[in-house]
Design a protein around this motif. Structure first.
Motif, PDB file in Angstrom:
ATOM      1  N   GLY A 193      28.585  37.879  36.566  1.00  0.00           N
ATOM      2  CA  GLY A 193      28.558  39.398  36.176  1.00  0.00           C
ATOM      3  C   GLY A 193      29.934  39.931  37.032  1.00  0.00           C
ATOM      4  N   ARG A 194      30.507  40.733  36.190  1.00  0.00           N
ATOM      5  CA  ARG A 194      31.906  41.191  36.724  1.00  0.00           C
ATOM      6  C   ARG A 194      30.825  43.030  36.922  1.00  0.00           C
ATOM      7  NH1 ARG A 194      34.815  38.800  40.587  1.00  0.00           N
ATOM      8  NH2 ARG A 194      36.516  39.819  40.311  1.00  0.00           N
ATOM      9  N   MET A 195      31.536  43.391  37.240  1.00  0.00           N
ATOM     10  CA  MET A 195      31.324  44.721  38.638  1.00  0.00           C
ATOM     11  C   MET A 195      32.327  45.657  38.591  1.00  0.00           C
ATOM     12  SD  MET A 195      27.308  45.955  38.259  1.00  0.00           S
ATOM     13  CE  MET A 195      26.165  46.021  37.312  1.00  0.00           C
ATOM     14  N   LYS A 196      32.505  46.619  38.887  1.00  0.00           N
ATOM     15  CA  LYS A 196      34.052  47.828  39.597  1.00  0.00           C
ATOM     16  C   LYS A 196      33.068  48.414  40.421  1.00  0.00           C
ATOM     17  CE  LYS A 196      36.426  51.345  38.952  1.00  0.00           C
ATOM     18  NZ  LYS A 196      36.292  52.572  38.544  1.00  0.00           N
ATOM     19  N   THR A 197      33.859  48.742  41.452  1.00  0.00           N
ATOM     20  CA  THR A 197      34.107  50.087  42.270  1.00  0.00           C
ATOM     21  C   THR A 197      34.775  50.499  43.214  1.00  0.00           C
ATOM     22  OG1 THR A 197      31.888  51.220  43.511  1.00  0.00           O
ATOM     23  CG2 THR A 197      32.677  49.623  44.618  1.00  0.00           C
ATOM     24  N   GLY A 198      34.637  52.094  44.029  1.00  0.00           N
ATOM     25  CA  GLY A 198      36.094  52.096  43.980  1.00  0.00           C
ATOM     26  C   GLY A 198      35.779  53.290  45.483  1.00  0.00           C
ATOM     27  N   THR A 199      36.616  53.512  46.014  1.00  0.00           N
ATOM     28  CA  THR A 199      36.623  54.476  46.212  1.00  0.00           C
ATOM     29  C   THR A 199      38.033  55.338  46.817  1.00  0.00           C
ATOM     30  OG1 THR A 199      35.788  54.512  49.375  1.00  0.00           O
ATOM     31  CG2 THR A 199      37.930  53.315  48.614  1.00  0.00           C
ATOM     32  N   PRO A 200      37.987  57.088  47.289  1.00  0.00           N
ATOM     33  CA  PRO A 200      39.148  57.757  47.140  1.00  0.00           C
ATOM     34  C   PRO A 200      40.379  57.565  48.397  1.00  0.00           C
ATOM     35  CG  PRO A 200      36.882  59.103  48.025  1.00  0.00           C
ATOM     36  CD  PRO A 200      36.907  57.531  47.656  1.00  0.00           C
ATOM     37  N   PRO A 201      41.296  58.164  49.173  1.00  0.00           N
ATOM     38  CA  PRO A 201      41.816  57.956  50.072  1.00  0.00           C
ATOM     39  C   PRO A 201      41.207  59.004  51.201  1.00  0.00           C
ATOM     40  CG  PRO A 201      42.674  59.655  47.995  1.00  0.00           C
ATOM     41  CD  PRO A 201      42.020  58.706  47.830  1.00  0.00           C
ATOM     42  N   ARG A 202      41.636  58.480  52.115  1.00  0.00           N
ATOM     43  CA  ARG A 202      40.930  58.984  53.411  1.00  0.00           C
ATOM     44  C   ARG A 202      42.108  59.564  54.347  1.00  0.00           C
ATOM     45  NH1 ARG A 202      37.560  55.956  51.530  1.00  0.00           N
ATOM     46  NH2 ARG A 202      36.182  54.947  52.547  1.00  0.00           N
ATOM     47  N   ILE A 203      42.673  60.708  54.121  1.00  0.00           N
ATOM     48  CA  ILE A 203      43.236  61.983  54.766  1.00  0.00           C
ATOM     49  C   ILE A 203      43.106  62.289  56.455  1.00  0.00           C
ATOM     50  CG2 ILE A 203      43.902  64.111  54.542  1.00  0.00           C
ATOM     51  CD1 ILE A 203      44.682  61.775  51.826  1.00  0.00           C
ATOM     52  N   ASP A 204      44.121  62.776  56.539  1.00  0.00           N
ATOM     53  CA  ASP A 204      44.304  63.417  57.989  1.00  0.00           C
ATOM     54  C   ASP A 204      44.251  64.768  58.106  1.00  0.00           C
ATOM     55  OD1 ASP A 204      45.007  64.222  61.042  1.00  0.00           O
ATOM     56  OD2 ASP A 204      47.040  63.389  60.932  1.00  0.00           O
ATOM     57  N   ALA A 339      40.639  50.925  44.074  1.00  0.00           N
ATOM     58  CA  ALA A 339      39.353  49.902  43.421  1.00  0.00           C
ATOM     59  C   ALA A 339      38.588  48.393  43.621  1.00  0.00           C
ATOM     60  CB  ALA A 339      39.013  50.112  41.188  1.00  0.00           C
ATOM     61  N   ILE A 340      37.314  48.182  43.651  1.00  0.00           N
ATOM     62  CA  ILE A 340      37.391  46.383  43.810  1.00  0.00           C
ATOM     63  C   ILE A 340      36.601  46.016  43.049  1.00  0.00           C
ATOM     64  CG2 ILE A 340      34.946  47.376  45.031  1.00  0.00           C
ATOM     65  CD1 ILE A 340      36.592  45.018  47.378  1.00  0.00           C
ATOM     66  N   GLU A 341      36.474  45.088  42.654  1.00  0.00           N
ATOM     67  CA  GLU A 341      36.058  44.169  41.588  1.00  0.00           C
ATOM     68  C   GLU A 341      35.329  42.858  42.335  1.00  0.00           C
ATOM     69  OE1 GLU A 341      37.199  43.107  36.939  1.00  0.00           O
ATOM     70  OE2 GLU A 341      38.567  43.339  38.611  1.00  0.00           O
ATOM     71  N   TYR A 342      34.099  42.750  41.378  1.00  0.00           N
ATOM     72  CA  TYR A 342      33.411  42.379  42.548  1.00  0.00           C
ATOM     73  C   TYR A 342      32.242  41.134  41.060  1.00  0.00           C
ATOM     74  CZ  TYR A 342      30.196  45.582  42.537  1.00  0.00           C
ATOM     75  OH  TYR A 342      29.285  46.624  42.461  1.00  0.00           O
ATOM     76  N   ASP A 343      31.662  39.916  41.713  1.00  0.00           N
ATOM     77  CA  ASP A 343      30.725  39.099  41.289  1.00  0.00           C
ATOM     78  C   ASP A 343      29.120  39.536  41.864  1.00  0.00           C
ATOM     79  OD1 ASP A 343      32.782  37.006  40.177  1.00  0.00           O
ATOM     80  OD2 ASP A 343      32.510  35.792  41.928  1.00  0.00           O
ATOM     81  N   TYR A 344      27.915  40.072  40.403  1.00  0.00           N
ATOM     82  CA  TYR A 344      26.970  40.697  40.967  1.00  0.00           C
ATOM     83  C   TYR A 344      26.436  39.325  39.809  1.00  0.00           C
ATOM     84  CZ  TYR A 344      26.171  42.683  36.105  1.00  0.00           C
ATOM     85  OH  TYR A 344      26.178  42.618  34.669  1.00  0.00           O
ATOM     86  N   PHE A 345      24.969  39.398  40.048  1.00  0.00           N
ATOM     87  CA  PHE A 345      23.947  38.474  38.481  1.00  0.00           C
ATOM     88  C   PHE A 345      23.065  38.871  38.380  1.00  0.00           C
ATOM     89  CE2 PHE A 345      26.227  35.456  42.159  1.00  0.00           C
ATOM     90  CZ  PHE A 345      26.082  34.270  40.725  1.00  0.00           C
ATOM     91  N   PRO A 346      22.769  39.306  36.786  1.00  0.00           N
ATOM     92  CA  PRO A 346      21.892  40.376  36.083  1.00  0.00           C
ATOM     93  C   PRO A 346      20.631  39.655  37.274  1.00  0.00           C
ATOM     94  CG  PRO A 346      23.610  39.521  34.913  1.00  0.00           C
ATOM     95  CD  PRO A 346      23.933  38.925  36.060  1.00  0.00           C
ATOM     96  N   PRO A 347      20.056  41.008  37.451  1.00  0.00           N
ATOM     97  CA  PRO A 347      18.879  41.038  38.159  1.00  0.00           C
ATOM     98  C   PRO A 347      17.377  40.652  36.944  1.00  0.00           C
ATOM     99  CG  PRO A 347      19.820  43.679  37.416  1.00  0.00           C
ATOM    100  CD  PRO A 347      20.635  42.633  37.122  1.00  0.00           C
ATOM    101  N   THR A 348      17.571  40.597  36.016  1.00  0.00           N
ATOM    102  CA  THR A 348      16.568  39.854  34.855  1.00  0.00           C
ATOM    103  C   THR A 348      16.608  38.609  35.225  1.00  0.00           C
ATOM    104  OG1 THR A 348      17.898  39.274  33.502  1.00  0.00           O
ATOM    105  CG2 THR A 348      16.673  41.873  33.202  1.00  0.00           C
ATOM    106  N   GLN A 349      17.030  38.056  36.336  1.00  0.00           N
ATOM    107  CA  GLN A 349      16.945  36.517  36.839  1.00  0.00           C
ATOM    108  C   GLN A 349      15.773  35.903  38.235  1.00  0.00           C
ATOM    109  OE1 GLN A 349      21.105  33.929  35.684  1.00  0.00           O
ATOM    110  NE2 GLN A 349      21.165  36.459  36.360  1.00  0.00           N
TER     111      GLN A 349
END
Length: 620
Positions: A193-204, A339-349
């Motif tokens: 399947g596909r999941m998404k996570t993200g991160t905020p900007p970095r500031i000086d 944001a980053i979208e990536y593959d994962y494998f449902p853990p019921t396996q």
């Protein structure tokens, strides 16, 4: 060129590092493969460890001989014990860390661990023989043999980074994604399947006006994750709090039409409990502001992590909105959020050991299983590394119980219930959280680690001494009395009813308004006794005194539930032969193949009546 290894670990994030260390410390020969040796144990998002429930996980890893707690302590720039105003089941340690030093310390720890070798390259496929993994193949075509493999690929499997309407392949900013493995695993029969996570900007940080923000300092009485006496930094750094406002929200909305989340370009689900800033203002439109935590990235850098502002909106919209936050008016951006979208494998396996059901000796740990967070990943890697070693050496597997650890809750939830969105640990997920506190992780788990061979005699003796000393303090309070004349002025001061007769210290300490340091002031014998012990031992004794009756009741519940957990189910049990089971129950039971009746009872779609039917047939 390469020998055959006992364990190959693919990926050197938090899961991979703990997996490699655990297997190596048990005696396995380990090869840790990473695409970049410079980013071992990289804190890809927030430079912090712990937090609500997550801090308990770090302490559990440390109690069993893992490295995460020690390295977090060495590199902390601020420590806070969260939820101190609540009961001890909710207390959760958290550190703000130096991002660069955290990664450096992890690499040093791994390089100092015997039995670990390193290889920098991408793994493109697994070597499979008779449904058993026998090694890996790299992008260069190098084949490396192994008796077991642990996959900890994080967000790199076919990772795509999104910033507004722009997208690019990558597992992290500036790093390419990993290809080939997903396609092979799907061909082998795995569901992906596909999941998404993200991160905020970095500031000086030099461009911020901190006078417009609230200061947030760490605890004066400095705590730690590790039960060892690792040296802690002597200073702490300040963090700050500020807030969004209507102007910020209106500016962010200007970018919604270009948002990859709202336009459907991102298909994967993101973490429900750590939403992006655009998701927050969309879902919680009634709120006038949202909290922003301004967190330094380390001791010797001006880079700031803007916690609470995760986003994948266009970079110009991000910047315009940021400059409308109090204190950020003249902010300079180092890099935008994404944001980053990536593959994962449902853990019921997976089985409860984190070994895959389809391929023997292949283990999954971390975000590949649908979790989010360094701590969740590290704990899975730790257990997968242990079980990979145990499988190779034909030793008993390690399955953590829900009643003995948050790690057990995490793995049982994943394997038994699965997840369709990034799984994050909370105290509410643990039904026995009163027993699974951060203060007693060593008491619960160090003996288990000792039996495995991960902990030596010295640490086990420390735990035994802690138990004895805290029990001695409790016993003293049950014997030592206190007179009304000594106590009642204190009772009045603390706002609790006065004593009507002389009582034992235990009775006074059982009152919620009275703490152990209050009684030290009015009982010299008690004060003299406590001066002999460590602060953590005294705290352990106080918790025992205040919650003794609750602990006993909770343990009774655990003991009753254990009867179901002890009823094993044959993995080859023919559920289709039980026509009295519901169709959904048969399908779910065949898919999950629960090990015990207790695990079966937690499967979504399996009703109490289905469990009753199973119980009858298992008893036969």
């Amino acid at each position: 060129m390469f020998k055959e290894y006992d364990v190959i670990v693919v990926g050197a994030g938090h899961a991979g590092c703990e997996a490699a260390a655990a297997a190596a410390n048990l005696g396995s020969s380990v090869l840790l493969i990473t695409m970049n040796m410079e980013t071992i144990a990289q804190m890809s998002c927030n430079p912090a460890m712990g937090g609500v429930a997550k801090g308990q996980i770090v302490r559990e890893i440390d109690a069993m001989g893992g490295y995460s707690g020690i390295i977090a302590d060495k590199t902390t720039i601020q420590f806070r014990m969260l939820n101190k105003s609540k009961g001890p089941a909710m207390w959760s340690p958290r550190t703000q860390n130096d991002r660069k030093r955290f990664a450096e310390e992890w690499r040093l720890a791994l390089e100092r661990t015997e039995n670990i070798d390193f290889w920098q390259e991408m793994v493109s496929s697994l070597l499979i023989k008779h449904n058993t993994v026998v090694g890996v193949k790299t992008n260069l075509g190098v084949e490396i043999k192994a008796k077991s493999v642990v996959l900890t690929n994080g967000t790199f499997l076919n990772g795509i980074i999104h910033i507004g309407e722009k997208k690019m392949g990558g597992g992290r900013t500036g790093e390419k994604s990993a290809t080939g493995l997903t396609e092979q695993l799907v061909e082998l029969g795995f569901e992906a399947g596909r999941m998404k996570t993200g991160t905020p900007p970095r500031i000086d940080g030099r461009s911020l006006n901190y006078s417009l923000m609230e200061e947030q300092w760490g605890d004066e009485e400095r705590g730690r994750f590790s039960y060892t006496n690792v040296a802690l930094p002597t200073d702490q750094r300040c963090c700050w709090i500020t807030y969004t406002n209507d102007k910020v929200h209106e500016t962010l909305k200007e970018g919604f039409e270009k948002s990859p989340m709202f336009t459907g370009r991102i298909k994967g689900l993101g973490p429900r409990y750590c939403p992006s800033i655009e998701d927050k203002i969309n879902r919680f439109a009634e709120r006038e502001r949202h909290q922003i935590f301004v967190e330094p990235e380390g001791w010797h850098t001006c880079e700031i992590y803007v916690n609470g502002f995760s986003t994948s909106l266009p970079e110009d919209v991000q910047y315009k909105a940021l400059t409308q936050i109090p204190g950020f008016e003249n902010a300079k951006m180092f890099r935008p959020g994404y944001a980053i979208e990536y593959d994962y494998f449902p853990p019921t396996q997976l089985s409860l050991t984190l070994e895959t059901k389809l391929i023997s000796n292949l283990f999954f740990a971390g975000q590949i299983n649908g979790t989010t967070g360094y701590e969740e990943a590290a704990s899975q890697g730790f257990i997968a590394g242990i079980n990979a070693h145990q499988k190779v050496y034909d030793k008993h597997e390690l399955i953590m119980k829900r009643s003995e650890s948050y790690i057990g809750v995490l793995i049982d939830d994943l394997v038994t219930k699965g997840t369709e969105e990034p799984y994050r640990m909370f105290t509410s997920r643990a039904e026995h959280r009163l027993l699974l506190r951060q203060d007693n992780a060593d008491i619960r788990l160090t003996p288990i680690a000792y039996e495995l061979g991960l902990i030596g005699d010295d640490r086990l003796e420390l735990v035994k001494q802690k138990v004895k000393d805290s029990d001695d303090i409790v016993a003293f309070t049950k014997k030592q009395g206190i007179e009304m004349s000594e106590a009642n002025s204190l009772m009045e001061e603390l706002g609790t009813s006065p004593l009507t007769q002389n009582v034992k210290l235990f009775n006074v300490l059982s009152r919620p308004q009275v703490n152990i340091n209050d009684i030290r002031k009015v009982s010299e014998p008690f004060n003299e006794l406590l001066n002999k012990f460590e602060i953590e031992t005294v705290e352990q004794a106080e918790i025992k005194i205040k919650y003794e009756a609750y602990f006993e009741k909770e343990q009774e519940i655990v003991n009753k539930m254990q009867k179901m957990e002890d009823k094993a189910i044959n993995p080859d049990f023919d559920y289709n032969s039980l026509v009295s089971l519901s169709k959904e129950a048969r399908e779910k039971l065949l898919k999950i193949k629960p090990r015990t009746l207790g695990q079966a009872s937690r499967i979504s779609g399996v009703s109490p009546s289905d469990i009753s039917v199973l119980m009858v047939h298992i008893s036969k």
